[in-house]
Motif scaffolding. Structure first.
Motif, PDB file in Angstrom:
ATOM      1  N   MET A   1       0.840  -1.196   0.000  1.00 24.70           N
ATOM      2  CA  MET A   1       0.000   0.000   0.000  1.00 24.70           C
ATOM      3  C   MET A   1       0.879   1.251   0.000  1.00 24.70           C
ATOM      4  SD  MET A   1      -2.731   1.083   2.902  1.00 24.70           S
ATOM      5  CE  MET A   1      -4.356   1.082   2.246  1.00 24.70           C
ATOM      6  N   LYS A   2       0.602   2.168  -0.939  1.00 23.17           N
ATOM      7  CA  LYS A   2       1.394   3.412  -1.025  1.00 23.17           C
ATOM      8  C   LYS A   2       0.790   4.447  -0.066  1.00 23.17           C
ATOM      9  CE  LYS A   2       1.393   4.000  -5.554  1.00 23.17           C
ATOM     10  NZ  LYS A   2       1.624   4.749  -6.785  1.00 23.17           N
ATOM     11  N   ILE A   3       1.595   4.875   0.913  1.00 23.55           N
ATOM     12  CA  ILE A   3       1.083   5.781   1.947  1.00 23.55           C
ATOM     13  C   ILE A   3       1.839   7.112   1.928  1.00 23.55           C
ATOM     14  CG2 ILE A   3       0.701   6.083   4.439  1.00 23.55           C
ATOM     15  CD1 ILE A   3       0.349   3.123   4.714  1.00 23.55           C
ATOM     16  N   ILE A  93      -7.780   6.804   0.675  1.00 27.67           N
ATOM     17  CA  ILE A  93      -8.090   6.581   2.098  1.00 27.67           C
ATOM     18  C   ILE A  93      -7.439   7.705   2.910  1.00 27.67           C
ATOM     19  CG2 ILE A  93      -7.577   5.056   4.054  1.00 27.67           C
ATOM     20  CD1 ILE A  93      -7.526   2.746   1.873  1.00 27.67           C
ATOM     21  N   HIS A  94      -8.169   8.260   3.873  1.00 29.33           N
ATOM     22  CA  HIS A  94      -7.642   9.381   4.674  1.00 29.33           C
ATOM     23  C   HIS A  94      -7.689   9.005   6.154  1.00 29.33           C
ATOM     24  CE1 HIS A  94      -7.900  14.050   5.454  1.00 29.33           C
ATOM     25  NE2 HIS A  94      -6.744  13.547   5.794  1.00 29.33           N
ATOM     26  N   ALA A 117     -13.039   6.328   2.170  1.00 23.84           N
ATOM     27  CA  ALA A 117     -12.980   5.857   3.560  1.00 23.84           C
ATOM     28  C   ALA A 117     -12.113   6.809   4.379  1.00 23.84           C
ATOM     29  CB  ALA A 117     -12.407   4.446   3.612  1.00 23.84           C
ATOM     30  N   LEU A 118     -12.701   7.372   5.442  1.00 21.59           N
ATOM     31  CA  LEU A 118     -11.964   8.226   6.379  1.00 21.59           C
ATOM     32  C   LEU A 118     -11.916   7.502   7.715  1.00 21.59           C
ATOM     33  CD1 LEU A 118     -12.717  10.594   4.340  1.00 21.59           C
ATOM     34  CD2 LEU A 118     -13.007  12.001   6.349  1.00 21.59           C
ATOM     35  N   GLU A 250      -8.140  -0.626   3.413  1.00 22.24           N
ATOM     36  CA  GLU A 250      -8.027  -1.016   2.000  1.00 22.24           C
ATOM     37  C   GLU A 250      -9.283  -1.800   1.591  1.00 22.24           C
ATOM     38  OE1 GLU A 250      -4.429  -3.153   0.992  1.00 22.24           O
ATOM     39  OE2 GLU A 250      -4.434  -2.095  -0.933  1.00 22.24           O
ATOM     40  N   GLY A 251      -9.929  -1.327   0.535  1.00 25.48           N
ATOM     41  CA  GLY A 251     -11.099  -2.033   0.019  1.00 25.48           C
ATOM     42  C   GLY A 251     -12.396  -1.753   0.773  1.00 25.48           C
TER      43      GLY A 251
END
Ligand code: NAD
Length: 266
Positions: A1-3, A93-94, A117-118, A250-251
């Motif tokens: 996952m790229k963060i 995603i936050h 998605a927060l 994720e997802g």
């Protein structure tokens, strides 16, 4: 996952960079700071003396957020709502650790959560989220005969008070009693206050030194007193929780989630 880490030069920002670099399944997408910050153009990991990550700090939050699967945000309220709107636009995603948001800013997050998605938590540590659950339970069991006071202490640089975590504990106590926190909370006492009102939930704020975060919920009855405490020894616990939240999301369908969702607490 790229963060991506927004506000990556901050106290939490630097912790988060290290956490993402060492967490399996995570890749550091980059880091931003606000325009004018002296860290711009420097290596994202170099500020804390760690090995260089080969990624330079920019002020282009929009590009970072669009290029990340998730962005972690421990900055300040105005910045966080701007980031939330960007994340909603790109479906990123936050994960939000920023505290001190007002009602209007909270509405912006709810709107953004319709598109992505927060995950928002005033405190990302597992232990504090357990304390929140215990506080709700204790308040429900003990009722109004027990006066609830919430005491918190943080380092001298903290800008908001009471802490977001103290307010979350107050909310848990109010939920346990089935009352509206705003109607019963006593956030400041000074001078001739008169006696304590039954049912109030009081807050006391201490500031000093380098205290990472201490919270105690006191339930004081006639002849006995219950105290439940949590003391954070390192900011790492918050960074660990934030990375866990990003991976968990994720997802997931768009929505505003809490650490209780992430940790699977009832
Ligand atoms: P800090 O001041 O050290 O760091 C904040 C960083 O955000 C600074 O580097 C600042 O330059 C940067 N910033 C501000 N506006 C920005 C923008 N528009 N774009 C990019 N960067 C921007 O503060 P801190 O101690 O790291 O705390 C940050 C926030 O996180 C506070 O609200 C604090 O209460 C909260 N916090 C939450 C938890 C939790 O578990 N939820 C834990 C610790 C701190």
């Amino acid at each position: 996952m790229k963060i991506g880490i927004v506000g990556c030069a901050g106290r939490m920002g630097q912790m988060l960079v290290q956490e993402v670099l060492r967490t399996e399944g995570c890749e550091l997408a980059g880091g931003t700071e606000q325009p004018g910050n002296p860290s711009l153009g420097k290596d994202v990991a170099g500020l804390s003396g760690a090995d260089l990550a080969g990624v330079l700090i920019t002020d282009d939050a929009e590009a970072l957020i669009a290029g990340s699967d998730a962005v972690i945000d421990f900055t300040q309220p105005d910045a966080t709502i701007t980031h939330a709107q960007m994340a909603a636009g790109s479906g990123t995603i936050h994960v939000i650790g920023t505290t001190g948001l007002n009602g209007v800013q909270q509405d912006v997050l709810r709107k953004a959560a319709e598109s992505t998605a927060l995950i928002q938590a005033a405190n990302m540590s597992v232990g504090i989220n357990l304390l929140i659950g215990l506080t709700r339970q204790a308040a429900a069991v003990l009722g109004d005969d027990y006066d609830i006071e919430i005491v918190e202490m943080h380092h001298r640089y903290k800008v908001d008070a009471p802490s977001g975590t103290a307010l979350a504990l107050g909310q848990a106590a109010a939920d346990g009693r089935n009352v509206d926190l705003d109607a019963v909370s006593q956030r400041v006492r000074d001078g001739i206050t008169g006696p304590r009102k039954t049912g109030d939930i009081g807050f006391a704020t201490l500031r000093g030194g380098d205290v990472v975060g201490d919270h105690t919920v006191i339930l004081a009855g006639a002849g006995e007193r219950i105290e439940i405490s949590h003391k954070a020894g390192s900011r790492e616990v918050f960074a660990r929780g934030a990375a866990r939240a990003a991976l968990w999301a994720e997802g997931k369908a768009p929505g505003l989630y809490s650490m209780r969702d992430v940790l699977g607490f009832e």
